[in-house]
Write a protein that holds these residues in place. Structure first.
Motif: not given
Length: 452
Positions: A365-373
C-alpha cells in the motif's frame, strides 16, 4: 553527516508540535491534520536520494526560524484573483481544517428559502437549473452572523436545511515524485525491474467514453497528439486554469508516446475543467464548479466518470452524485492521501461511489493512501510514469493516479457487457487480485485492478 540531517528533521517536527496552539484555525482536528501533513512531507523528503554537501553546524537555521509548513500548505485566507488582479473570491479554512469560498453556501432551490435568505441579508449569486441532474440550486453569500449551518438552519425550513452546505473546495490527490528526462529511452524503461503491477497494458482497444472532473489538460503535449479530447471549462473566464493534474490523469488514459502506453488507446475523454491553481503545489475545485461539470458530463451521455479529488462530506455533493448515479452514471473517486489513520474522504466515502486506494509495483500500500471500509478497489499509484504539463514526463504518486485504472476497466466492461452497474462490478470483482485478508479489506478493498 546523517546524524546532522536527522537532527534537523527532529527539530522541524519538534517545532511543529510545540507550536500547535498557533496553528491555523479549524479546531483540534485541523491542528492535528496540519501536524500530520508536515510530518508526511518530511517523510516524503526522506524517500528521495540525499544531496550531500559539506556544511558546519553554523549552517543550520535558527530553531525559531525553521519553517514547519508543508509544501502544499495554504494560508488561512487566500485571495483568488484574475490575471488582471481582480478579486474573485476568498478561499478560506473552515470547519475541521477543510476549505471553502468565504461565506458562500448552496441549497436546493425553492421560492420560500430564497425569500427568507434575502430577508436576512443573504446575496443570491446564482439560481442554476441542471437539466442533466434534474435539480436546481441556489448559490448565495451570507453576512458573518449567518455563516454557520446552525445559524442558517434557524431561518430555513427543516426540509430546506437538510440540503444546506458550504461551497467547499476539493483538492487534487497526487504528488509529483520526480521529473524524468523527456529523452529517456524506451530501452531504459523496458529494462526496469518488472512486476505484474508495473507492467502497463491497455485496458482495452475499444472506443470507450470516459469523463474527467479535473483540471484542464495540456492538449499541446506531444502525448496527446492523436488523443480524442473534448473539454469544457467551469471556471470564470478570466481565471487562469490549472493544467497540472488533468494532464497527468488524462495521460494515463489516452497519452501515448515512446514512454507512455495508454490504458485506453482508442478512448475518448470528456474533460470537465474545474481546478484552479491555489499555489505552486496545490489545486482546488469549488463544489459549484464540480456540480456544473458533472451535469455537463451527464448531458454528453458519459456513463463512467473519474473524480481524482477529495475533501469533506457535503450534503449537496452527495445529492448531486446520487442523482447522477440514479441516472446511470458510474463514479470512481480517489480514496484520499491523508494517511492510514485519517478519517474518510469524500466523494470516495459515499456508498454509491467507487473508492480506489493506491499500491506500489510490489503490491504494497502507498504509505499515504487512506484506508477504511469505504475502499472498494486498489490500483497502481506509486511512482507511475505520466505526462506533465509543459512537454514534461515524470513520475507521480497518489490515489489520484490509482483511480484511472479502475475507471478504464469499468469503461471497457460497460461497452462489452452493458450498463447495469451491479453486473459490471461483478465482472470487475472477478478481475480483482485479492492481496489482503481474504475478501474485502480496508487497505485493498475487493482487490487490485491493473488490467481487465
Amino acid at each position: 553527516m546523517k546524524t546532522l540531517a536527522f537532527t534537523a528533521i527532529f527539530i522541524a517536527v519538534f517545532s511543529t508540535l510545540s507550536s500547535a496552539q498557533q496553528l491555523p484555525t479549524g479546531g483540534v482536528l485541523g491542528q492535528i491534520n496540519t501536524i500530520e501533513r508536515t510530518a508526511r512531507d518530511i517523510t516524503r523528503q526522506l524517500d528521495k536520494p540525499p544531496i550531500l554537501a559539506p556544511f558546519e553546524l553554523s549552517d543550520l537555521p535558527d530553531i525559531n526560524k525553521v519553517s514547519t509548513e508543508p509544501l502544499n500548505a495554504l494560508p488561512a485566507t487566500l485571495a483568488i484573483t484574475t490575471s488582471a488582479g481582480k478579486n474573485l473570491w476568498l478561499d478560506v479554512e473552515v470547519e475541521s481544517g477543510f476549505r471553502a469560498i468565504q461565506r458562500q453556501w448552496l441549497l436546493l432551490a425553492d421560492d420560500s428559502s430564497k425569500k427568507r435568505l434575502i430577508e436576512h441579508g443573504a446575496l443570491i449569486i446564482t439560481e442554476s437549473r441542471y437539466a442533466g441532474l434534474g435539480m436546481a440550486l441556489l448559490r448565495f453569500n451570507v453576512p458573518e452572523a449567518l455563516d454557520s449551518k446552525q445559524a442558517l438552519s434557524q431561518i430555513l425550513s427543516t426540509q430546506a436545511a437538510l440540503s444546506l452546505a458550504r461551497n467547499h473546495i476539493y483538492q487534487a490527490q497526487s504528488q509529483t515524485s520526480q521529473r524524468v528526462d523527456e529523452n529517456l529511452s524506451r530501452h531504459h524503461i523496458d529494462n526496469e525491474k518488472v512486476t505484474p503491477l508495473s507492467r502497463v497494458n491497455p485496458a482495452c482497444e475499444l472506443a470507450v467514453k470516459v469523463g474527467l472532473v479535473d483540471s484542464a489538460i495540456d492538449t499541446k503535449h506531444k502525448a496527446f497528439k492523436h488523443a480524442d479530447i473534448t473539454a469544457k471549462s467551469f471556471l470564470p473566464d478570466d481565471l487562469a486554469a490549472s493544467l497540472q493534474h488533468g494532464t497527468v490523469i488524462a495521460s494515463l488514459l489516452v497519452g501515448k508516446s515512446t514512454q507512455l502506453v495508454p490504458l485506453l488507446p482508442q478512448g475518448k475523454i470528456y474533460s470537465a475543467q474545474v481546478f484552479y491553481q491555489q499555489s505552486d503545489y496545490a489545486q482546488g475545485a469549488t463544489l459549484s464548479a464540480i456540480i456544473a461539470g458533472v451535469n455537463w458530463l451527464l448531458e454528453q451521455n458519459v456513463q463512467v466518470i473519474n473524480m481524482s479529488l477529495a475533501g469533506p462530506d457535503n450534503q449537496i455533493l452527495h445529492n448531486v452524485l446520487s442523482a447522477a448515479i440514479a441516472k446511470g452514471a458510474i463514479v470512481i473517486a480517489a480514496a484520499g492521501n491523508e494517511g492510514p489513520a485519517a478519517p474518510p474522504m469524500y466523494p470516495a466515502a459515499y456508498q454509491e461511489v467507487i473508492a480506489v486506494s493506491a499500491i506500489d509495483k510490489h503490491q504494497q500500500p502507498y504509505r499515504w493512501s487512506n484506508r477504511g471500509d469505504y475502499v472498494d478497489y486498489s490500483a497502481l499509484g506509486v511512482n507511475v510514469l505520466t505526462a506533465q504539463s509543459g512537454q514534461r514526463v515524470g513520475r507521480e504518486s497518489g490515489t489520484s493516479i490509482a483511480a484511472p485504472y479502475v475507471t478504464a476497466a469499468l469503461a471497457c466492461l460497460a461497452l462489452t457487457y452493458g450498463k447495469n452497474k451491479q453486473d459490471l462490478l461483478d465482472k470487475l470483482n472477478d478481475l480483482a487480485i485479492d492481496l489482503g485478508p481474504k475478501g474485502k479489506d480496508p487497505i485493498y478493498g475487493v482487490g487490485a485492478i491493473f488490467r481487465p
